[in-house]
Motif scaffolding. Structure first.
Motif, mmCIF file in Angstrom:
data_model
loop_
_atom_site.group_PDB
_atom_site.id
_atom_site.type_symbol
_atom_site.label_atom_id
_atom_site.label_comp_id
_atom_site.label_asym_id
_atom_site.label_seq_id
_atom_site.Cartn_x
_atom_site.Cartn_y
_atom_site.Cartn_z
ATOM 1 N N UNK A 1 0.605 -1.312 -0.065
ATOM 2 C CA UNK A 1 -0.034 0.061 0.094
ATOM 3 C C UNK A 1 0.920 1.301 0.107
ATOM 4 N N UNK A 2 1.835 1.203 1.062
ATOM 5 C CA UNK A 2 2.760 2.482 0.894
ATOM 6 C C UNK A 2 4.282 1.946 1.136
ATOM 7 N N UNK A 3 4.952 2.503 0.146
ATOM 8 C CA UNK A 3 6.455 2.135 0.290
ATOM 9 C C UNK A 3 7.137 2.928 1.488
ATOM 10 N N UNK A 4 6.479 3.967 1.663
ATOM 11 C CA UNK A 4 7.567 4.864 2.844
ATOM 12 C C UNK A 4 6.983 4.221 4.304
ATOM 13 N N UNK A 5 5.712 3.854 4.083
ATOM 14 C CA UNK A 5 5.309 3.428 5.492
ATOM 15 C C UNK A 5 5.824 2.071 5.897
ATOM 16 N N UNK A 6 6.071 1.314 4.725
ATOM 17 C CA UNK A 6 6.764 -0.070 5.005
ATOM 18 C C UNK A 6 8.287 0.219 5.488
ATOM 19 N N UNK A 7 9.025 1.124 4.844
ATOM 20 C CA UNK A 7 10.356 1.399 5.397
ATOM 21 C C UNK A 7 10.351 1.792 6.907
ATOM 22 N N UNK B 1 15.303 8.916 6.122
ATOM 23 C CA UNK B 1 15.041 9.632 5.150
ATOM 24 C C UNK B 1 13.572 9.578 4.671
ATOM 25 N N UNK B 2 13.023 8.293 5.136
ATOM 26 C CA UNK B 2 11.655 8.348 4.659
ATOM 27 C C UNK B 2 10.608 9.074 5.579
ATOM 28 N N UNK B 3 11.121 9.173 6.790
ATOM 29 C CA UNK B 3 10.543 10.186 7.676
ATOM 30 C C UNK B 3 10.549 11.525 7.268
ATOM 31 N N UNK B 4 11.502 11.976 6.756
ATOM 32 C CA UNK B 4 11.824 13.482 6.210
ATOM 33 C C UNK B 4 11.364 13.537 5.065
ATOM 34 N N UNK B 5 10.597 12.583 4.483
ATOM 35 C CA UNK B 5 9.929 12.747 3.112
ATOM 36 C C UNK B 5 11.177 13.250 1.934
ATOM 37 N N UNK B 6 12.170 12.534 1.995
ATOM 38 C CA UNK B 6 12.871 12.879 0.863
ATOM 39 C C UNK B 6 12.322 12.341 -0.481
ATOM 40 N N UNK B 7 12.979 12.888 -1.448
ATOM 41 C CA UNK B 7 12.351 12.658 -2.790
ATOM 42 C C UNK B 7 13.125 11.183 -3.330
ATOM 43 N N UNK B 8 12.941 10.269 -2.710
ATOM 44 C CA UNK B 8 13.449 8.995 -3.212
ATOM 45 C C UNK B 8 12.415 8.392 -3.853
ATOM 46 N N UNK B 9 12.915 7.538 -5.080
ATOM 47 C CA UNK B 9 12.037 6.686 -5.940
ATOM 48 C C UNK B 9 12.360 5.331 -5.451
ATOM 49 N N UNK B 10 11.474 4.729 -4.721
ATOM 50 C CA UNK B 10 11.593 3.248 -4.204
ATOM 51 C C UNK B 10 10.880 2.519 -5.201
ATOM 52 N N UNK B 11 11.589 1.309 -5.499
ATOM 53 C CA UNK B 11 11.171 0.299 -6.467
ATOM 54 C C UNK B 11 10.707 -0.793 -5.482
ATOM 55 N N UNK B 12 9.697 -1.913 -5.828
ATOM 56 C CA UNK B 12 9.444 -3.052 -5.058
ATOM 57 C C UNK B 12 10.797 -3.645 -4.802
ATOM 58 N N UNK B 13 11.611 -3.768 -5.812
ATOM 59 C CA UNK B 13 12.813 -4.582 -5.438
ATOM 60 C C UNK B 13 13.651 -3.918 -4.409
ATOM 61 N N UNK B 14 13.647 -2.523 -4.095
ATOM 62 C CA UNK B 14 14.233 -2.206 -3.234
ATOM 63 C C UNK B 14 13.734 -2.489 -1.653
ATOM 64 N N UNK B 15 12.422 -2.557 -1.720
ATOM 65 C CA UNK B 15 11.621 -3.169 -0.306
ATOM 66 C C UNK B 15 12.054 -4.602 -0.109
ATOM 67 N N UNK B 16 11.984 -5.274 -1.352
ATOM 68 C CA UNK B 16 12.586 -6.626 -1.009
ATOM 69 C C UNK B 16 13.969 -6.921 -0.358
ATOM 70 N N UNK B 17 14.693 -5.902 -0.820
ATOM 71 C CA UNK B 17 15.939 -6.023 -0.354
ATOM 72 C C UNK B 17 16.128 -5.607 1.101
ATOM 73 N N UNK B 18 15.247 -4.487 1.717
ATOM 74 C CA UNK B 18 15.195 -4.230 3.066
ATOM 75 C C UNK B 18 14.354 -5.230 3.974
ATOM 76 N N UNK B 19 13.473 -5.769 3.198
ATOM 77 C CA UNK B 19 12.783 -7.273 3.845
ATOM 78 C C UNK B 19 13.780 -8.120 4.022
ATOM 79 N N UNK B 20 14.771 -8.392 3.134
ATOM 80 C CA UNK B 20 15.619 -9.473 3.160
ATOM 81 C C UNK B 20 16.647 -9.204 3.996
ATOM 82 N N UNK B 21 17.150 -7.845 4.450
ATOM 83 C CA UNK B 21 17.876 -7.375 5.358
ATOM 84 C C UNK B 21 17.305 -7.748 6.653
#
Length: 198
Positions: free
Chosen positions: A97-103, A154-174
């Protein structure tokens, strides 16, 4: 037929259209109980909310046991403290639903790990360093933890990052690797060591 299931695509517990169902009889030998028979049901479904397809397995036709085979989400081991498991599951619910919320929620779950491990420090950064100094996590695992922390900040401060689903997968794996290293690896090592010693 419509069934209420937790959709791993959209994160909602909602009705699914069952497109196909296969039922098999299975058996398993458990030392304490002997031979146990059970029914294994595989469901191919379509979520009535997000319209995506899923594959589930049920034991003895009990929908409370439904486990998604596709899409697959890793479940933390039983040795992981409940508070951390709950925080991780909360993050998974918003992943689609929300990449930023997940991070942000994964960072929060990491903070709970540091707290549970009695890491010293006023910030998550200093707590991660302390976990490394104490030998609770090695250098590469410490680096993974720090990247989760940095992206969470960075997500809390709403930086202009373009997060892909693959980025979330990496963070999840980490996160899973960190938790596995701290809470589960020693149990797995002991299990194999016991087999070798017998």
């Amino acid at each position: 037929m419509n069934s209420l299931l937790l959709c791993k695509h959209c994160g909602n517990k909602t009705s699914h259209l069952v497109l196909n169902e296969v039922i098999d009889k299975e058996s398993m030998f458990i030392e304490e109980y002997g031979e146990i028979e059970f029914e294994l049901t595989r469901l191919f479904t379509k979520c009535n909310n997000c319209r995506n397809y899923s594959l589930y397995v049920l034991f003895d036709n009990d929908y409370d046991t439904a486990n998604a085979i596709y899409p697959y989400e890793y479940e933390l081991g039983e040795s992981v403290p409940k508070e951390i498991s709950n925080a991780y599951n909360e993050a998974l619910k918003v992943k689609k639903i929300s990449k930023l919320a997940f991070i942000i929620l994964i960072r929060r779950a990491l903070d709970l790990v540091a707290k549970e491990q009695n890491a010293n420090g006023k910030t998550l950064a200093t707590k991660i360093i302390d976990l490394g100094k104490k030998g609770i996590i090695p250098e590469k695992v410490s680096k993974m933890a720090d990247l989760i922390r940095l992206l969470g900040n960075e997500s809390v401060h709403e930086k202009d990052f373009e997060f892909e689903d693959s980025d979330l997968k990496i963070l999840d794996d980490f996160f899973v690797a960190i938790v596995d290293y701290i809470y589960c690896i020693h149990i797995k090592i002991e299990r194999i060591q016991d087999k070798l010693n017998k």
